[in-house]
Scaffold this motif. Structure first.
Motif, short mmCIF file in Angstrom:
data_model
loop_
_atom_site.label_atom_id
_atom_site.label_comp_id
_atom_site.label_asym_id
_atom_site.label_seq_id
_atom_site.Cartn_x
_atom_site.Cartn_y
_atom_site.Cartn_z
N GLU A 1 8.43 -4.87 4.93
CA GLU A 1 7.71 -4.51 3.70
C GLU A 1 6.19 -4.42 3.91
OE1 GLU A 1 7.44 -8.90 4.03
OE2 GLU A 1 9.04 -7.41 4.35
N ARG A 2 5.71 -4.86 5.05
CA ARG A 2 4.27 -4.86 5.30
C ARG A 2 3.77 -3.47 5.71
NH1 ARG A 2 3.30 -10.53 8.70
NH2 ARG A 2 3.86 -11.94 6.97
N ALA A 3 2.51 -3.22 5.41
CA ALA A 3 1.83 -2.02 5.87
C ALA A 3 1.13 -2.31 7.19
CB ALA A 3 0.81 -1.55 4.83
N ALA A 4 0.78 -1.26 7.91
CA ALA A 4 -0.03 -1.44 9.11
C ALA A 4 -1.36 -2.08 8.70
CB ALA A 4 -0.28 -0.09 9.79
N ALA A 5 -1.84 -3.04 9.49
CA ALA A 5 -2.99 -3.85 9.10
C ALA A 5 -4.23 -3.00 8.83
CB ALA A 5 -3.28 -4.89 10.18
N ASN A 6 -4.51 -2.00 9.69
CA ASN A 6 -5.73 -1.21 9.51
C ASN A 6 -5.63 -0.30 8.29
OD1 ASN A 6 -3.77 0.31 10.81
ND2 ASN A 6 -5.24 1.44 12.07
N TRP A 7 -4.43 0.19 7.96
CA TRP A 7 -4.27 1.02 6.77
C TRP A 7 -4.33 0.17 5.51
CZ3 TRP A 7 -4.01 6.32 6.42
CH2 TRP A 7 -3.96 7.01 7.64
N LEU A 8 -3.85 -1.05 5.57
CA LEU A 8 -3.96 -1.94 4.42
C LEU A 8 -5.41 -2.34 4.19
CD1 LEU A 8 -2.47 -3.60 2.25
CD2 LEU A 8 -2.25 -5.44 3.96
N LYS A 9 -6.13 -2.56 5.26
CA LYS A 9 -7.53 -2.97 5.15
C LYS A 9 -8.37 -1.91 4.44
CE LYS A 9 -11.51 -4.15 8.08
NZ LYS A 9 -11.96 -4.31 9.48
N ASN B 1 0.82 -1.21 0.00
CA ASN B 1 0.00 0.00 0.00
C ASN B 1 0.86 1.26 0.00
OD1 ASN B 1 -2.94 0.67 0.12
ND2 ASN B 1 -2.28 1.95 1.82
N SER B 2 1.85 1.33 -0.89
CA SER B 2 2.74 2.50 -0.92
C SER B 2 2.96 3.03 -2.33
CB SER B 2 4.09 2.15 -0.27
OG SER B 2 4.74 1.11 -0.96
#
Length: 707
Positions: free
Chosen positions: A269-277, A220-221
């Motif tokens: 490399e992961r996004a924060a879970a709530n922002w990805l959702k 998500n970037s």
């Protein structure tokens, strides 16, 4: 600390090499035009920020100049070039999430740049809310940057951290040029630009467009930006000139947000879970324009008038709500200068006013279940803000001594109109802050050739933003006060060893009272509160060392090697700070390293080959007010190599490849101070920095010079 040893060793080696440079250089050869950059001689660059006829070496305060060659090394925006300024901390979570602090001011804010003013020529680019954005400023539009460090910028409106002034690029006289540039790199990075410029004795015009996109290293970037720029300068007669600047940008930027320590260590490399959702994003679009008239009736009088407007429209999808904001600011700036010269003394008087008005329409809407569906309206309002500065400055130059005295008077306030009628809470109201006087006194002494000493005492202040002034119930907190600070600073600048070594050393002490800190009352809600005082002190060193060459165009050599170093050591502490019955007095301000180093080593060869090695180091950073969590120190190295050549006399090619994060260092490129956590969720302090990545660039330009 490992980078302090590296810095000391590097400093000693380049200093010894610089003293031997004259004997090792080859005489009798000249550079091609591509290497004849007047700004190579850093101490001889004129400094315009204090509105005095000073060179950098004789300026009456802490000021840094970022010349064209450093700005050109920036990829997405100008932020990376600012990291070469001692005392300035640049953190970049994503291309759209940038935070700058100067001398520790604004460190307590988790996001964004606060309490630093930004001007594009004569056009203010900060908001009356006190926030400055950098993500949409294209490096190709800028000729140089001046950074006033500390509260010494009364002519631009007094601030606490300092002031950045961007000088727009202009075309060369008696020339016409068409140029294009393309870059490609890791993580889906692409950048393309096209510009046209033409200069005559009566006017010059530069028009440029560019586009940039990146797939991003993290989830998500994705990021994209399209922008345009125009600068037109015209001479109407002997005494009157006008300058029009217009720029705009359209941005689409996804937000991965920060992550906790476990994710940072194992899956950066992961996004924060709530922002990805919710597939979080922001879409800011901006256009700004300004026109400046300069009139010099006689050699001793100069008048300057500027008008400007700045429009920014933003939509942001966040896990907790949708934000829509329309911001329109406008204003004017008037300045008059008068010089009086005698046989032994020169007097320069400057006076004027800055008028700044801003209207903000903002609304919050529900994010249904946090999955990115826009729901019902939750808040709607309109804010009108104003700031007025009246300033005066008198400079007296007597032989080897110059004394500068100045004062700034600020009047500011706002009105808030609550347009949301679905609840019983009425937030409308207005508030005017008491007028604030900010004086300045500085003295510069030139005891010997190319050695200058200076000292100054300055007062700065920062008014609370509207969001900081509202209480959790939406009522205006009329007890909150502006932050204020007195700053003492002194320094020495010296051009040594046959002008192969330039040293700029500054020390400062500043105490901030009525300190405003943001208190988080919900994940997306902050309120401001005066929380005692803080102490800021430190040493800042900038050094330019010519190992081969000395920066003078007339003294050309087939090979030049120079080093630019910046080092800052600081101590930022709470003097008196109590919150929620916890006493943090004596604790370090979160978000700030005690030591920061930046260094570059540049090689240029007459046949067009060049290389640039960069090293950036940071000490460990406290992450919260308790000082019980720290982000470790890091060292990131970059390497660039390129080749410049010509075809058919007028066609110029510049090809380069750059390796960023050469050693693949794992580091936090930005931290979020006082990140909240719960029993089931760890605090999300870290924005992971990019691993090793590559950029390849090709720039082509066609010049048509006229005699």
């Amino acid at each position: 600390m490992k980078f302090l040893f590296i810095f000391t060793l590097f400093l000693c080696s380049v200093s010894l090499a610089g003293q031997k440079a004259n004997s090792s250089a080859v005489a009798g050869n000249v550079y091609p035009d591509s290497l004849k950059i007047a700004e190579n001689s850093l101490p001889e660059i004129p400094v315009l920020a204090f509105r005095s006829a000073d060179l950098l070496k004789s300026a009456s305060g802490s000021v840094s100049v970022i010349p064209t060659d450093r700005i050109e090394n920036s990829a997405v925006n100008i932020a990376s070039s600012l990291s070469t300024v001692p005392g300035l901390v640049m953190q970049e979570g994503t291309p759209g999430t940038i935070k700058l602090t100067l001398r520790g001011i604004g460190s307590h804010y988790p996001y964004g740049t606060k309490k630093i003013k930004l001007f594009f020529g004569e056009i203010p680019m900060y908001s009356a809310e006190g926030e400055t954005t950098f993500d949409d400023i294209n490096p190709e539009y800028i000729s140089r940057i001046e950074v006033l460090r500390g509260p010494a910028s009364g002519i631009y409106g007094a601030s606490l951290g300092g002031t950045l002034i961007l000088y727009p690029l202009r075309s060369n006289h008696n020339s016409e040029e068409v140029s294009s540039g393309s870059s490609a790199g890791s993580f889906g990075y692409f950048k393309n630009g096209l510009s046209y410029s033409k200069g005559t004795p009566q006017n010059d015009l530069l028009i440029s467009i560019s586009g940039i996109q990146s797939g991003g290293y993290r989830e998500n970037s994705n990021y994209s930006r399209n922008s345009f720029f125009m600068n037109h300068h015209q001479r109407f007669g002997t005494n009157l000139t006008g300058n029009l600047v217009v720029s705009g940008s359209k941005i689409s930027s996804q937000i991965p947000s920060s992550v906790d320590s476990a994710t940072y260590a194992d899956h950066p490399e992961r996004a924060a879970a709530n922002w990805l959702k919710t597939k979080g994003y922001e879409h800011p679009n901006r256009i700004f324009a300004g026109y400046n008239l300069q009139y010099g009736k006689t050699a001793n009088w100069n008048y300057s008038t500027s008008i400007f407007f700045n429009s920014r429209k933003t939509e942001e999808n966040r896990p907790f709500n949708y934000l829509n904001e329309n911001d329109f600011s406008y204003g004017a700036r008037f300045l008059v200068q008068h010089d009086v010269e005698s046989a032994t003394t020169t007097w320069r008087f400057s006076a004027g006013t800055n008028l700044f008005f801003e209207n903000i329409r903002s609304s919050l809407s529900e994010n249904v279940a946090g999955i990115g569906i826009k729901g019902k309206l939750q808040q709607d309002g309109k804010e009108s803000l104003f700031q007025t500065d009246f300033f005066g400055q008198l400079e007296v130059q007597m032989n080897k001594v110059a004394i500068t005295g100045g004062i700034n008077l600020n009047r500011s306030g706002f009105r808030n109109n609550d347009l949301f009628t679905s609840d019983t809470l009425q937030q409308s109201g207005n508030y005017h802050f008491e007028p604030i006087f900010a004086p300045r006194l500085a003295i510069t002494w030139n005891p010997m050739t190319d050695v200058y000493l200076y000292g100054s005492i300055n007062k700065g202040f920062s008014t609370p933003s509207l969001s900081e002034t509202l209480s959790p119930l939406g009522l205006i907190n009329r007890e909150i006060k502006p932050e204020k600070a007195w700053s003492l600073e002194g320094g020495v600048r010296a051009n040594l060893f046959n002008r192969t070594t330039f040293i700029d050393l500054a020390g400062y002490y500043m105490r901030v009272t009525d300190l405003i800190v943001p208190k988080r009352i919900a994940e997306d809600i902050y309120v401001g509160m005066n929380a005692g005082s803080s102490r800021h002190k430190g040493l800042e060193l900038a050094l330019q060392q010519w190992i081969i060459g000395d920066g003078e165009v007339a003294d050309a050599r087939p090979v030049t090697i120079k080093a630019n170093l910046a080092y800052a050591v600081s101590r930022f502490n709470f003097l008196n700070f109590t919150q929620d019955n916890m006493d943090f007095s004596g604790k370090k301000l979160p978000g700030m390293p005690d030591q920061l180093f930046s260094g570059t080593l540049e090689l240029k060869v007459a046949n067009g080959f060049y290389t640039r090695f960069e090293m950036n180091c940071s000490g460990e950073i406290p992450l919260n007010d308790y000082n019980d969590r720290y982000s470790r120190g890091w060292m990131v190295m970059n390497l660039k190599a390129g080749y410049i050549f010509k075809l058919f006399k007028n066609l110029r090619f510049d090809t380069a490849i750059k390796i960023n994060n050469l050693a693949d260092e794992k580091y936090a490129s930005m931290v979020v101070v006082n990140a909240p956590g719960t029993g089931s969720r760890a605090p999300r302090y870290f924005y992971p920095g990019l691993p090793r990545w590559f950029i390849g660039t090709v720039n082509i330009s066609y010049h048509n010079f006229r005699k």
